[in-house]
Design a protein around this motif. Structure first.
Motif, PDB file in Angstrom:
ATOM      1  N   ALA A  19      -1.856  53.005 -38.335  1.00  0.00           N
ATOM      2  CA  ALA A  19      -3.039  52.268 -38.798  1.00  0.00           C
ATOM      3  C   ALA A  19      -4.265  52.642 -37.969  1.00  0.00           C
ATOM      4  N   LEU A  20      -4.053  52.835 -36.687  1.00  0.00           N
ATOM      5  CA  LEU A  20      -5.149  53.178 -35.782  1.00  0.00           C
ATOM      6  C   LEU A  20      -5.694  54.568 -36.077  1.00  0.00           C
ATOM      7  N   ILE A  21      -4.794  55.527 -36.285  1.00  0.00           N
ATOM      8  CA  ILE A  21      -5.227  56.886 -36.601  1.00  0.00           C
ATOM      9  C   ILE A  21      -6.120  56.889 -37.838  1.00  0.00           C
ATOM     10  N   ASP A  22      -5.710  56.177 -38.867  1.00  0.00           N
ATOM     11  CA  ASP A  22      -6.489  56.114 -40.100  1.00  0.00           C
ATOM     12  C   ASP A  22      -7.885  55.560 -39.841  1.00  0.00           C
ATOM     13  N   ARG A  23      -7.969  54.529 -39.030  1.00  0.00           N
ATOM     14  CA  ARG A  23      -9.266  53.919 -38.748  1.00  0.00           C
ATOM     15  C   ARG A  23     -10.146  54.855 -37.921  1.00  0.00           C
ATOM     16  N   LEU A  24      -9.583  55.459 -36.899  1.00  0.00           N
ATOM     17  CA  LEU A  24     -10.391  56.298 -36.009  1.00  0.00           C
ATOM     18  C   LEU A  24     -10.901  57.550 -36.711  1.00  0.00           C
ATOM     19  N   LEU A  25     -10.100  58.107 -37.612  1.00  0.00           N
ATOM     20  CA  LEU A  25     -10.537  59.305 -38.330  1.00  0.00           C
ATOM     21  C   LEU A  25     -11.712  59.006 -39.251  1.00  0.00           C
ATOM     22  N   HIS A  26     -11.840  57.749 -39.659  1.00  0.00           N
ATOM     23  CA  HIS A  26     -12.943  57.357 -40.528  1.00  0.00           C
ATOM     24  C   HIS A  26     -14.056  56.630 -39.766  1.00  0.00           C
ATOM     25  N   ASP A  27     -13.958  56.655 -38.452  1.00  0.00           N
ATOM     26  CA  ASP A  27     -14.977  56.028 -37.599  1.00  0.00           C
ATOM     27  C   ASP A  27     -15.968  57.111 -37.167  1.00  0.00           C
ATOM     28  N   GLU A  28     -17.204  56.996 -37.617  1.00  0.00           N
ATOM     29  CA  GLU A  28     -18.211  58.026 -37.357  1.00  0.00           C
ATOM     30  C   GLU A  28     -18.598  58.115 -35.886  1.00  0.00           C
ATOM     31  N   ARG A  29     -18.158  57.151 -35.083  1.00  0.00           N
ATOM     32  CA  ARG A  29     -18.477  57.196 -33.650  1.00  0.00           C
ATOM     33  C   ARG A  29     -17.595  58.188 -32.897  1.00  0.00           C
ATOM     34  N   TYR A  30     -16.539  58.672 -33.541  1.00  0.00           N
ATOM     35  CA  TYR A  30     -15.658  59.672 -32.929  1.00  0.00           C
ATOM     36  C   TYR A  30     -15.856  61.027 -33.602  1.00  0.00           C
ATOM     37  N   TRP A  31     -15.900  62.075 -32.779  1.00  0.00           N
ATOM     38  CA  TRP A  31     -15.974  63.418 -33.358  1.00  0.00           C
ATOM     39  C   TRP A  31     -14.623  64.138 -33.277  1.00  0.00           C
ATOM     40  N   ARG A  32     -13.736  63.625 -32.408  1.00  0.00           N
ATOM     41  CA  ARG A  32     -12.392  64.194 -32.334  1.00  0.00           C
ATOM     42  C   ARG A  32     -11.387  63.105 -31.992  1.00  0.00           C
ATOM     43  N   VAL A  33     -10.234  63.143 -32.660  1.00  0.00           N
ATOM     44  CA  VAL A  33      -9.138  62.221 -32.401  1.00  0.00           C
ATOM     45  C   VAL A  33      -7.885  63.054 -32.150  1.00  0.00           C
ATOM     46  N   THR A  34      -7.276  62.857 -30.988  1.00  0.00           N
ATOM     47  CA  THR A  34      -6.069  63.592 -30.620  1.00  0.00           C
ATOM     48  C   THR A  34      -4.866  62.674 -30.727  1.00  0.00           C
ATOM     49  N   ALA A  35      -3.812  63.145 -31.349  1.00  0.00           N
ATOM     50  CA  ALA A  35      -2.564  62.401 -31.436  1.00  0.00           C
ATOM     51  C   ALA A  35      -1.492  63.156 -30.659  1.00  0.00           C
ATOM     52  N   VAL A  36      -0.905  62.489 -29.676  1.00  0.00           N
ATOM     53  CA  VAL A  36       0.186  63.077 -28.902  1.00  0.00           C
ATOM     54  C   VAL A  36       1.491  62.626 -29.543  1.00  0.00           C
ATOM     55  N   VAL A  37       2.232  63.570 -30.104  1.00  0.00           N
ATOM     56  CA  VAL A  37       3.400  63.223 -30.912  1.00  0.00           C
ATOM     57  C   VAL A  37       4.565  64.182 -30.676  1.00  0.00           C
ATOM     58  N   ARG A  38       5.758  63.706 -31.041  1.00  0.00           N
ATOM     59  CA  ARG A  38       6.919  64.599 -31.081  1.00  0.00           C
ATOM     60  C   ARG A  38       6.905  65.418 -32.363  1.00  0.00           C
ATOM     61  N   SER A  39       6.426  64.815 -33.431  1.00  0.00           N
ATOM     62  CA  SER A  39       6.262  65.505 -34.710  1.00  0.00           C
ATOM     63  C   SER A  39       5.112  64.835 -35.447  1.00  0.00           C
ATOM     64  N   GLY A  40       4.461  65.578 -36.312  1.00  0.00           N
ATOM     65  CA  GLY A  40       3.271  65.031 -36.956  1.00  0.00           C
ATOM     66  C   GLY A  40       3.355  65.007 -38.456  1.00  0.00           C
ATOM     67  N   THR A  41       4.548  65.019 -38.995  1.00  0.00           N
ATOM     68  CA  THR A  41       4.711  65.133 -40.442  1.00  0.00           C
ATOM     69  C   THR A  41       4.144  63.943 -41.210  1.00  0.00           C
ATOM     70  N   SER A  42       4.089  62.759 -40.581  1.00  0.00           N
ATOM     71  CA  SER A  42       3.613  61.572 -41.300  1.00  0.00           C
ATOM     72  C   SER A  42       2.113  61.335 -41.111  1.00  0.00           C
ATOM     73  N   LEU A  43       1.460  62.212 -40.361  1.00  0.00           N
ATOM     74  CA  LEU A  43       0.038  62.018 -40.104  1.00  0.00           C
ATOM     75  C   LEU A  43      -0.801  62.777 -41.125  1.00  0.00           C
ATOM     76  N   PRO A  44      -1.961  62.238 -41.459  1.00  0.00           N
ATOM     77  CA  PRO A  44      -2.802  62.873 -42.485  1.00  0.00           C
ATOM     78  C   PRO A  44      -3.457  64.144 -41.967  1.00  0.00           C
ATOM     79  N   SER A  45      -3.804  65.016 -42.884  1.00  0.00           N
ATOM     80  CA  SER A  45      -4.565  66.213 -42.537  1.00  0.00           C
ATOM     81  C   SER A  45      -6.044  65.834 -42.509  1.00  0.00           C
ATOM     82  N   HIS A  46      -6.700  66.131 -41.411  1.00  0.00           N
ATOM     83  CA  HIS A  46      -8.113  65.749 -41.279  1.00  0.00           C
ATOM     84  C   HIS A  46      -8.789  66.685 -40.283  1.00  0.00           C
ATOM     85  N   HIS A  47     -10.033  67.024 -40.538  1.00  0.00           N
ATOM     86  CA  HIS A  47     -10.736  67.985 -39.683  1.00  0.00           C
ATOM     87  C   HIS A  47     -10.962  67.458 -38.267  1.00  0.00           C
ATOM     88  N   LYS A  48     -10.955  66.132 -38.092  1.00  0.00           N
ATOM     89  CA  LYS A  48     -11.160  65.568 -36.743  1.00  0.00           C
ATOM     90  C   LYS A  48      -9.861  65.423 -35.957  1.00  0.00           C
TER      91      LYS A  48
END
Length: 217
Positions: A19-48
């Protein structure tokens, strides 16, 4: 014009983390969001979105915490971890290591704990969470935000019978102990990252419920 921020999310594939990833990717105050994961298959594709893969058994993931805001959503259950020792490694050791790196990089550290966290508790889960909080409160973090949600509600990947039963009977509990949607915790964390004035602050479930969703105001 305010400089845009960067954020790193630990536990990004979990209930609150997604839920947090979705919000931060659509938050214009962030230009980059990094996710530290074992696998990223469930995460959305996004330029940030920038993915850092790790098994957490080495320190290769710690440089990813050189950011403005570190959102720590790490957490497991004793059943899923397989033992008390494995549970403690995730909910205490990894969280403390992350906080130490955040302190080094002077990042605001926002972490999910639990309602009932207490280092002197006879309940193992609450005791580990309390010990984690105690360790973090002693660190030289520029800002520390601790979130103590009650039982989280939301759509999990795995079925947890105990949680499902607890959610069914949540209406019988005192208000402070009733379940809180994972989305609401994510809203609170995002809000606090930009609005907390105090150096250290602990937020109860009730306090999180009262935090507004600025997207809807």
């Amino acid at each position: 014009m305010e400089t845009k921020k960067t954020a790193t999310v630990l536990g990004a594939t979990g209930l609150v983390g997604r839920a947090l990833i979705d919000r931060l990717l659509h938050d214009e105050r962030y230009w980059r969001v990094t996710a530290v994961v074992r696998s990223g298959t469930s995460l959305p594709s996004h330029h940030k979105l920038h993915l850092v893969y790790t098994q957490f058994d080495k320190n290769d993931w710690l440089p990813a915490l050189q950011t403005d805001h570190v959102y720590c959503c790490l957490g497991t259950t004793k059943k899923k971890a397989g033992s008390k020792q494995a549970f403690r490694w995730v909910d205490y050791t990894l969280v403390v290591e992350a906080a130490m790196a955040a302190a080094h990089y002077q990042a605001h550290f926002l972490v999910i704990s639990a309602l009932g966290a207490d280092p002197s508790s006879s309940v193992f889960y609450n005791r580990v969470k309390g010990e984690m909080e105690q360790a973090l409160l002693q660190m030289p973090l520029p800002k520390l935000s601790i979130f103590r949600p009650s039982l989280l509600s939301g759509k999990r990947k795995e079925f947890r019978l105990g949680e499902r039963l607890a959610l069914w009977f949540a209406w019988m509990l005192p208000e402070a102990w009733r379940s809180i949607p994972a989305e609401k915790v994510a809203i609170a964390m995002e809000y606090v990252a930009f609005n907390q004035a105090a150096k250290q602050q602990i937020y109860s479930s009730k306090a999180m419920q009262a935090i507004p969703d600025l997207r809807k105001t």
